[in-house]
Write a protein that holds these residues in place. Structure first.
Motif, PDB file in Angstrom:
ATOM      1  N   ARG A 132       0.869  -1.184   0.000  1.00  0.00           N
ATOM      2  CA  ARG A 132       0.000   0.000   0.000  1.00  0.00           C
ATOM      3  C   ARG A 132       0.896   1.222   0.000  1.00  0.00           C
ATOM      4  N   TRP A 134       2.598   4.623   1.054  1.00  0.00           N
ATOM      5  CA  TRP A 134       2.950   5.042   2.418  1.00  0.00           C
ATOM      6  C   TRP A 134       2.006   6.092   2.974  1.00  0.00           C
ATOM      7  N   ALA A 135       1.650   7.035   2.122  1.00  0.00           N
ATOM      8  CA  ALA A 135       0.868   8.174   2.608  1.00  0.00           C
ATOM      9  C   ALA A 135      -0.569   7.757   2.888  1.00  0.00           C
ATOM     10  N   LYS A 136      -1.146   8.369   3.896  1.00  0.00           N
ATOM     11  CA  LYS A 136      -2.534   8.085   4.265  1.00  0.00           C
ATOM     12  C   LYS A 136      -3.469   8.276   3.072  1.00  0.00           C
ATOM     13  N   LEU A 137      -3.207   9.324   2.289  1.00  0.00           N
ATOM     14  CA  LEU A 137      -4.085   9.640   1.164  1.00  0.00           C
ATOM     15  C   LEU A 137      -3.556   9.086  -0.150  1.00  0.00           C
ATOM     16  N   ASN A 141      -4.363   2.591  -2.208  1.00  0.00           N
ATOM     17  CA  ASN A 141      -4.751   2.338  -0.818  1.00  0.00           C
ATOM     18  C   ASN A 141      -4.792   0.850  -0.493  1.00  0.00           C
ATOM     19  N   ILE A 142      -4.310   0.031  -1.409  1.00  0.00           N
ATOM     20  CA  ILE A 142      -4.160  -1.399  -1.126  1.00  0.00           C
ATOM     21  C   ILE A 142      -2.990  -1.916  -1.962  1.00  0.00           C
ATOM     22  N   THR A 159       1.089  -3.644   4.155  1.00  0.00           N
ATOM     23  CA  THR A 159       1.374  -2.251   4.492  1.00  0.00           C
ATOM     24  C   THR A 159       2.766  -2.047   5.072  1.00  0.00           C
ATOM     25  N   ILE A 161       6.481  -2.316   4.979  1.00  0.00           N
ATOM     26  CA  ILE A 161       7.572  -2.642   4.062  1.00  0.00           C
ATOM     27  C   ILE A 161       8.732  -3.326   4.774  1.00  0.00           C
TER      28      ILE A 161
END
Lengths: 214, 215
Positions: A132, A134-137, A141-142, A159, A161
């Motif tokens: 996924r 790294w950033a929240k946004l 997102n998967i 998620t 690494i």
């Protein structure tokens, strides 16, 4: 992936690096992140620093016979991994490209990879996974794992690494994080077919553990 | 002073004495729960709250938020590593923090945001920006965070993309959040300047279908 040790600063066009085997090499690269031993020399992935400080990603080949080194810039991303497949050498970029390395330089291949992927298996089939973002946004997102020939491609919430997927006893093992109670699970996947064989819940792994030990 | 957020209009209203004093564009979560497997996007929950504190937020949930915004960095190219300043004054290794070599990935993130592949002097990737403004549901009505009250996981903050856009002088485009309220960096500064985020300030999140009507 091997480690390099710089034993001199970047005060001139060339830097001296110490290879893991103790050999010293001179290179125009200012920093080196990955190294791979080929049939007749060393493949390096690293950077040259421009006057404005920007790091330009390069692949370099240092022939073992003393011939001059070759340097090939990457248009996008950086050299994230070298690998050998069916006796040919390749470099994978963070931008999601696989290029074959030959005497004349880097040439495009038909392998389809996703950005930020890492190669998990190089024989007999090529299997890669991407985490996924790294950033929240992040738009990604998967994560996913997939065969580069397109035989299968499965979405997985990989998620962390620090714990990359691994082949364990012939099967692909992936650490999956799910939303529900921050549950950690190992997904065991048939590396040939992509079929999910089993899952098992685990506690938070120690940093020095590999997926196959969990 | 009172803060009112209308998520359906992406609108933040600041009232003084029941009269509108200022307004800002701000963006909350989606109207319906999303599908992010790590943490599903959720609406910004309607209710009446109280502003508590502002802090540089950190959380291990999101890789880039493990470090507080502004944490000093030191490039260590010969070690293929980046060091980060610890509160003790010593330096930690990002490779150890992430259990993986990350120098190239950090430089690439910086290039995506700021156009230059370098290790920045300070961490500019925290998902919650330099500072997050926290609020809580004041169950006992004393405007203090006490008793069984707790800070909401939703908060006001900026994003790394919007911070970079502001630094570069580019147009700032807000995006939907996971439930927090995204602000533009310059608006956040102005909100602080006018005292909107003072501890104890009343804050109302309206329902998505509610529309602001000027007095």
């Amino acid at each position: 992936m091997c480690a390099f040790y710089s034993i001199s600063g970047c005060f001139a066009a060339a830097s001296i690096f110490l290879l893991p085997n103790g050999e010293r090499i001179s290179t125009e690269l200012d920093s080196i992140d990955i190294v791979f031993s080929s049939n007749n020399g060393w493949l390096l992935g690293g950077y040259k620093v421009e006057k404005n400080g920007n790091n330009l990603a390069f692949v370099s080949f240092i022939p073992s016979n003393g011939d001059p080194a070759a340097y090939w810039p990457l248009d996008e991303g950086y050299a994230s991994q070298f690998f050998k497949h069916k006796n040919e050498f390749y470099v994978m970029s963070s931008a999601g490209k696989v290029m074959e390395i030959n005497a004349s330089g880097l040439s495009a291949t038909d392998f389809v990879v996703k950005p930020k992927s890492i190669l998990i298996m190089d024989e007999p089939d090529l299997i890669a996974c991407n985490p996924r973002g790294w950033a929240k946004l992040s738009a990604m997102n998967i994560g996913s794992c997939y065969r580069l020939d397109g035989a299968w491609d499965i979405k997985l919430s990989w998620t962390d690494i620090g714990f990359p997927p691994q082949i364990c006893n012939g099967d692909l093992n992936v650490l999956v994080t799910t939303n529900k109670n921050r549950q950690l699970e190992i997904f065991v996947i048939d590396s040939e077919t992509g079929e999910l064989l089993s899952t098992r819940k685990i506690d938070k792994p120690e940093k020095n553990q590999s997926i196959c030990e969990l | 002073m009172e803060i009112h957020f209308y998520p359906g209009q992406h609108l933040l209203i600041i009232n003084r004495g029941n009269i509108k004093f200022a307004q800002f564009e701000a963006m909350g979560g989606p109207a319906k729960v999303g599908n992010d497997p790590v943490m599903a996007e959720e609406p910004t929950w309607p209710g009446v709250y109280v502003i508590d504190k502002a802090e540089a937020y950190r959380t291990p949930t999101w890789p880039t938020s493990k470090l507080a915004w502004g944490t000093k960095l030191r490039d260590m190219p010969s070690k293929q590593d980046i060091w980060y300043a610890l509160p003790s004054g010593k330096w930690g290794s990002l490779n150890q923090l992430y259990n993986s070599p990350v120098r190239s990935a950090i430089m690439e993130m910086h290039k995506e945001l700021y156009g230059k592949a370098i290790v920045p002097e300070a961490w500019v990737f925290n998902d919650f920006g330099p500072i997050a403004i926290r609020w809580f549901k004041d169950l006992n009505g004393n405007k203090l965070l006490d008793s069984i009250e707790s800070l909401s996981g939703q908060m006001f903050h900026t994003t790394p993309d919007n911070e970079a856009e502001t630094t570069l002088g580019s147009p700032v485009r807000l995006t939907l959040s996971h439930g927090c309220i995204h602000l533009k960096p310059n608006d956040r500064n102005r909100l602080f300047a006018i005292g909107a985020f003072k501890r104890g300030t009343s804050f109302t999140v309206h329902k998505y279908h509610e529309r602001y009507k000027a007095n």
